[in-house]
Design an enzyme around this catalytic site. Sequence first.
Site, short mmCIF file in Angstrom:
data_model
loop_
_atom_site.label_atom_id
_atom_site.label_comp_id
_atom_site.label_asym_id
_atom_site.label_seq_id
_atom_site.Cartn_x
_atom_site.Cartn_y
_atom_site.Cartn_z
N HIS A 117 0.82 -1.23 0.00
CA HIS A 117 0.00 0.00 0.00
C HIS A 117 0.84 1.26 0.00
O HIS A 117 0.37 2.31 -0.41
CB HIS A 117 -0.87 0.04 1.26
CG HIS A 117 -2.20 -0.60 1.10
ND1 HIS A 117 -3.08 -0.68 2.14
CD2 HIS A 117 -2.79 -1.19 0.05
CE1 HIS A 117 -4.18 -1.28 1.72
NE2 HIS A 117 -4.03 -1.60 0.45
N LYS A 119 2.77 4.55 -0.36
CA LYS A 119 2.83 5.52 -1.45
C LYS A 119 3.85 6.59 -1.07
O LYS A 119 3.62 7.37 -0.13
CB LYS A 119 1.44 6.10 -1.70
CG LYS A 119 0.46 5.00 -2.13
CD LYS A 119 -0.97 5.42 -2.10
CE LYS A 119 -1.85 4.33 -2.69
NZ LYS A 119 -1.98 3.17 -1.77
N HIS A 345 -9.79 9.43 -0.16
CA HIS A 345 -8.89 8.28 -0.33
C HIS A 345 -7.70 8.48 0.61
O HIS A 345 -6.89 7.59 0.84
CB HIS A 345 -8.45 8.11 -1.78
CG HIS A 345 -7.71 6.82 -2.02
ND1 HIS A 345 -6.33 6.74 -2.07
CD2 HIS A 345 -8.17 5.56 -2.17
CE1 HIS A 345 -5.97 5.49 -2.28
NE2 HIS A 345 -7.05 4.75 -2.33
N LYS A 347 -6.03 8.77 4.26
CA LYS A 347 -6.28 8.12 5.56
C LYS A 347 -5.56 8.99 6.58
O LYS A 347 -4.40 9.33 6.42
CB LYS A 347 -5.68 6.72 5.60
CG LYS A 347 -6.35 5.74 4.64
CD LYS A 347 -5.68 5.72 3.28
CE LYS A 347 -6.31 4.63 2.43
NZ LYS A 347 -6.36 4.99 0.99
C1 LIG Z 1 -9.79 -4.29 -3.02
C2 LIG Z 1 -8.55 -3.60 -3.48
C3 LIG Z 1 -7.87 -4.29 -4.64
C4 LIG Z 1 -8.77 -2.15 -3.85
C5 LIG Z 1 -9.87 -1.77 -4.61
C6 LIG Z 1 -10.04 -0.42 -4.95
C7 LIG Z 1 -9.12 0.55 -4.53
C8 LIG Z 1 -8.01 0.15 -3.77
C9 LIG Z 1 -7.03 1.11 -3.33
O1 LIG Z 1 -7.16 2.41 -3.66
C10 LIG Z 1 -5.94 0.66 -2.60
C11 LIG Z 1 -4.87 1.61 -2.19
O2 LIG Z 1 -4.87 2.76 -2.63
O3 LIG Z 1 -3.97 1.22 -1.46
C12 LIG Z 1 -5.84 -0.68 -2.29
N1 LIG Z 1 -6.75 -1.57 -2.68
C13 LIG Z 1 -7.82 -1.19 -3.41
#
Ligand SMILES: CC(C)c1cccc2c(O)c(C(=O)O)cnc12
Length: 459
Positions: A117, A119, A345, A347
């Site tokens: 995850h 970034k 998006h 956190k």
């Molecule tokens: C269920 C998973 C594959 C998923 C779906 C849609 C968006 C996601 C996302 O944005 C992240 C992230 O940004 O780390 C991580 N998994 C995400």
Amino acid sequence: AINPQTINEKFLQAQPYSFFLTKVSGISDKYNNTYAMDIKDLLSPSMGNLVASCQFNFMFDIGWLMKQYPSQFRTKPLLIVHGEQGASKNALQGQAIPYNNIKFCQAKLEIMYGTHHTKMMLLLYDNGLRIVIHTSNLIQQDWHQKTQGMWISPIFPKLSDISKDKGDSVTNFKRDLLEYIQAYKAHQLKEWIDLIMKHDMSSAKVVVVGSVPGRHVDRSKSLWGHMKLRKVLYEHGPSQETVKTWPMIGQFSSIGSMGPNKENWLCSEWKQSLGTTKSSSMVSSNNRLMLIFPSRHNVRLSLEGYPAGGSIPYTAKTAQKQLFLNDFFHLWKSEGRGRTRAMPHIKSYCRTIQDGSKAAWFIVTSANLSKAAWGALEKKGAQLMIRSYEIGVMFLPKFFEEGEVFPITSDPGIASTTNKLLLPYDLPPTLYDKKDRPWMWDIPYMDLPDTNGNVWCPF
Ligand SMILES: CC(C)c1cccc2c(O)c(C(=O)O)cnc12
């Protein structure tokens, strides 16, 4: 300058916290002209003359990413750090065939359901090294109409060759960043580890809070996840006296499975870590825990409409197993930042006084509300099991010469004339109505159309 005109003026205005949101298309410029950066701003020559970069992330659109670099930087060496395996790893590498300046580093994921995850951007210039720790995937939609967060470091200058100085800051930013990157044990990262070692990061005021997959014991137990947060708050947090009645706030865009009741993890070990204070980790269980998570109607009425929910992957199956969460949910509201309709998006986690005027600490991170991200204690608390790579930064008043607490606001106008930390959402949080439900991405919503007149049929 109240309304900065240049990237550098924008950057300077946001100091010393250097906490920005991403630019949102479709809202008034006044909410994008201050305390907000677009990816093109980050990669602009105004930020530095790029020599090489390293992009840690989860999702990549390589063609789109290359277009975000100014043309003169598109041939500079670029290392992509990802968590893909097998066919999806081949697909990712296939995207980069036209670009011979791109190399890959696959982060190992040896524990089931773990993801990469994290970034983060490492930006090497001809005059130093800049670090960006953020929450956006490297795909167009993550930088279009969502609320995303980023911490942008200053340009860390090179240590003079003869310097014996380790170049670390009071927050041990450099030590912790190195420890995080070294945990990948990847040879492709060695040159970046050496580069970080050669730079002077003594001006860094934030604390790194990262997660690395593993079953961490002994000293390593407090290096990662919520146990790192607990250690940092135990050493540098507010006094129990100051915050004993202050609620804790979690804000995130996805939720993991955390057991059939709040005592399994949420309000036991996790809340205990967030509730830790200087030299005391007694859990003041009567403190409120407020969870900010988009409701179905937040998503329906958002700028993107129901498709915003494609990035808020909370499943009905998981939700059904933990209905106790409904008592904790609060709406996504960001009137102060003009982003109530820009779905989160980002956190972020913090502890604030009830009226929202002060905060004891604030974190922006890739970590959602999940055991996979923050870790779960096992073997009677002897080990912390983490599944995913995550990274975030923590802001603590003492490292910003702010005494014990931060004055905070969610109004950029106030922030620009005071030294207040500017939050991404409105405080105090607004509790869900009785009939509000959290957004779930795998069930249909046919009864009411979204902003664009569409319904949602996820089959
Ligand atoms: C269920 C998973 C594959 C998923 C779906 C849609 C968006 C996601 C996302 O944005 C992240 C992230 O940004 O780390 C991580 N998994 C995400």
